[in-house]
Write a protein that holds these residues in place. Structure first.
Motif, PDB file in Angstrom:
ATOM      1  N   CYS A  83     -32.352  59.252  38.823  1.00 50.66           N
ATOM      2  CA  CYS A  83     -32.534  59.480  40.260  1.00 50.66           C
ATOM      3  C   CYS A  83     -32.370  60.933  40.698  1.00 50.66           C
ATOM      4  CB  CYS A  83     -31.547  58.610  41.047  1.00 50.66           C
ATOM      5  SG  CYS A  83     -31.714  56.850  40.705  1.00 50.66           S
ATOM      6  N   SER A 114     -23.447  58.611  43.617  1.00 55.71           N
ATOM      7  CA  SER A 114     -23.773  59.123  44.947  1.00 55.71           C
ATOM      8  C   SER A 114     -23.243  60.537  45.127  1.00 55.71           C
ATOM      9  CB  SER A 114     -23.182  58.204  46.026  1.00 55.71           C
ATOM     10  OG  SER A 114     -23.794  56.933  46.006  1.00 55.71           O
ATOM     11  N   ALA A 156     -25.751  51.818  49.369  1.00 53.58           N
ATOM     12  CA  ALA A 156     -27.184  51.567  49.490  1.00 53.58           C
ATOM     13  C   ALA A 156     -27.739  52.122  50.800  1.00 53.58           C
ATOM     14  CB  ALA A 156     -27.462  50.067  49.387  1.00 53.58           C
ATOM     15  N   ILE A 157     -27.010  51.901  51.894  1.00 53.26           N
ATOM     16  CA  ILE A 157     -27.447  52.419  53.196  1.00 53.26           C
ATOM     17  C   ILE A 157     -27.558  53.937  53.161  1.00 53.26           C
ATOM     18  CG2 ILE A 157     -26.782  52.718  55.614  1.00 53.26           C
ATOM     19  CD1 ILE A 157     -25.524  49.909  55.476  1.00 53.26           C
ATOM     20  N   VAL A 205     -30.573  55.052  50.960  1.00 50.29           N
ATOM     21  CA  VAL A 205     -31.867  54.888  51.633  1.00 50.29           C
ATOM     22  C   VAL A 205     -32.061  55.971  52.689  1.00 50.29           C
ATOM     23  CG1 VAL A 205     -33.187  53.389  53.171  1.00 50.29           C
ATOM     24  CG2 VAL A 205     -32.048  52.425  51.163  1.00 50.29           C
ATOM     25  N   ARG A 206     -31.027  56.233  53.463  1.00 49.69           N
ATOM     26  CA  ARG A 206     -31.139  57.221  54.537  1.00 49.69           C
ATOM     27  C   ARG A 206     -31.168  58.654  54.021  1.00 49.69           C
ATOM     28  NH1 ARG A 206     -27.641  56.115  59.838  1.00 49.69           N
ATOM     29  NH2 ARG A 206     -29.003  57.865  60.399  1.00 49.69           N
ATOM     30  N   ARG A 258     -35.880  58.428  47.424  1.00 51.02           N
ATOM     31  CA  ARG A 258     -36.416  57.068  47.353  1.00 51.02           C
ATOM     32  C   ARG A 258     -35.992  56.342  46.084  1.00 51.02           C
ATOM     33  NH1 ARG A 258     -42.646  57.592  49.665  1.00 51.02           N
ATOM     34  NH2 ARG A 258     -42.062  58.335  51.766  1.00 51.02           N
ATOM     35  N   TRP A 318     -33.257  56.821  44.264  1.00 53.82           N
ATOM     36  CA  TRP A 318     -31.853  56.451  44.374  1.00 53.82           C
ATOM     37  C   TRP A 318     -31.670  55.331  45.397  1.00 53.82           C
ATOM     38  CZ3 TRP A 318     -27.824  55.384  42.176  1.00 53.82           C
ATOM     39  CH2 TRP A 318     -26.555  55.384  42.757  1.00 53.82           C
ATOM     40  N   GLY A 319     -32.423  55.383  46.496  1.00 59.74           N
ATOM     41  CA  GLY A 319     -32.362  54.313  47.486  1.00 59.74           C
ATOM     42  C   GLY A 319     -32.749  52.977  46.891  1.00 59.74           C
ATOM     43  N   PHE A 320     -33.774  52.979  46.024  1.00 57.48           N
ATOM     44  CA  PHE A 320     -34.225  51.743  45.382  1.00 57.48           C
ATOM     45  C   PHE A 320     -33.152  51.199  44.443  1.00 57.48           C
ATOM     46  CE2 PHE A 320     -36.127  49.789  41.588  1.00 57.48           C
ATOM     47  CZ  PHE A 320     -36.770  48.705  42.164  1.00 57.48           C
ATOM     48  N   SER A 349     -29.989  50.024  46.270  1.00 60.77           N
ATOM     49  CA  SER A 349     -30.219  48.785  47.018  1.00 60.77           C
ATOM     50  C   SER A 349     -30.271  47.579  46.090  1.00 60.77           C
ATOM     51  CB  SER A 349     -31.526  48.889  47.820  1.00 60.77           C
ATOM     52  OG  SER A 349     -31.454  49.925  48.777  1.00 60.77           O
TER      53      SER A 349
END
Length: 268
Positions: free
Chosen positions: A19, A114, A198-199, A202-203, A207, A209-211, A214
């Motif tokens: 990611c 993160s 996850a929130i 995404v924010r 993309r 890492w958001g995927f 999540s």
């Protein structure tokens, strides 16, 4: 516990490799740089570590309190055999291994990955928001653990739920239990922390890492039921806590960033 630590490190490295779109070493340097460059972030980071350690001392404090309430029967009357039905519909040996892996290892890796990804990408708003949100999750949850004790589903005989974790990790009660009290269910921190990560992912605008964050959160939330640990009520409270913590974390980080540098972008 050493095995869990090594697997956590491996998953962390994989998350960063997949990611983070640069040399992974830049993520390490980026986090170290933020800690050395900004004293305020360093204190926030240390406070986050302190709160994580405080969660362990909560068990010792709980034993000293002259308070012996048990809200498990109330929760059972509220939702009945929901968790048992989930287990009856989904139980399979291969699924037990996957859910245990996500519950024990991927959960921890989400927080660490993160920090490294946001630091490496110079997304300081989300780096700071992650620390703030983790702190809020634990500080809000710990009083509930002390004053609103709810036992894990499998330990309540009327629930009819099996503790499938022992099929994949027989040493759970001796190795992991000292870190997680059997009556520390409401709210579910596995839900709140994973959904919070996850929130934020995404924010953040990353993309990939958001995927992955999540998907990991969805599997972790499913695992709390499948393994027979949390009640539906715990999960719902965890979702609410995730929404509150992530919102406050981002708002605080944005305000701090705007004070530090009036011309900033949320993706910075």
């Amino acid at each position: 516990m050493q095995t869990i630590t090594w697997f956590t490190l491996l998953v962390l490295i994989l998350f960063v490799l997949i990611c983070f779109f640069q040399n992974p070493w830049h993520a390490v340097v980026g986090l170290a740089g933020e800690l050395l460059r900004l004293r305020r972030f360093m204190w926030m980071f240390l406070l986050m570590l302190g709160v994580l350690l405080l969660n362990g001392y909560e068990l010792a404090l709980e034993k000293k309190l002259p308070y012996s309430a048990d809200f498990t029967p109330w929760i059972f009357r509220l939702e009945g055999h929901f968790v048992q039905q989930v287990q009856n519909l989904t139980h399979a040996p291969w699924l037990t291994g996957i859910t245990s892996f996500f519950y024990l290892i991927v959960f921890q890796s989400l927080i660490l990955a993160s920090l490294f990804i946001y630091a490496g990408e110079k997304r300081t708003v989300f780096l700071h928001a992650t620390c703030c949100a983790v702190i809020l999750n634990y500080l809000i949850a710990i009083p509930f653990y002390l004053l609103f004790p709810v036992n894990e589903v499998w330990s309540y005989p009327a629930s009819g739920v099996s503790f499938y974790m022992l099929e994949a990790f027989p040493e759970f009660e001796t190795v992991y239990r000292p870190l997680s009290g059997i009556n520390n269910c409401f709210p579910s921190l596995h839900t709140s922390i994973s959904v919070t990560m996850a929130i934020l992912a995404v924010r953040s605008g990353n993309r990939r890492w958001g995927f992955f964050a999540s998907i990991s959160a969805v599997i972790i939330v499913f695992s709390i039921f499948y393994l027979g640990i949390h009640w539906l009520t715990d999960m719902l409270a965890g979702l609410l806590l995730a929404g509150v913590s992530s919102t406050i974390g981002i708002n605080w980080a944005q305000r701090w960033k705007s004070n530090y540098n009036p011309r900033f972008n949320i993706s910075a």
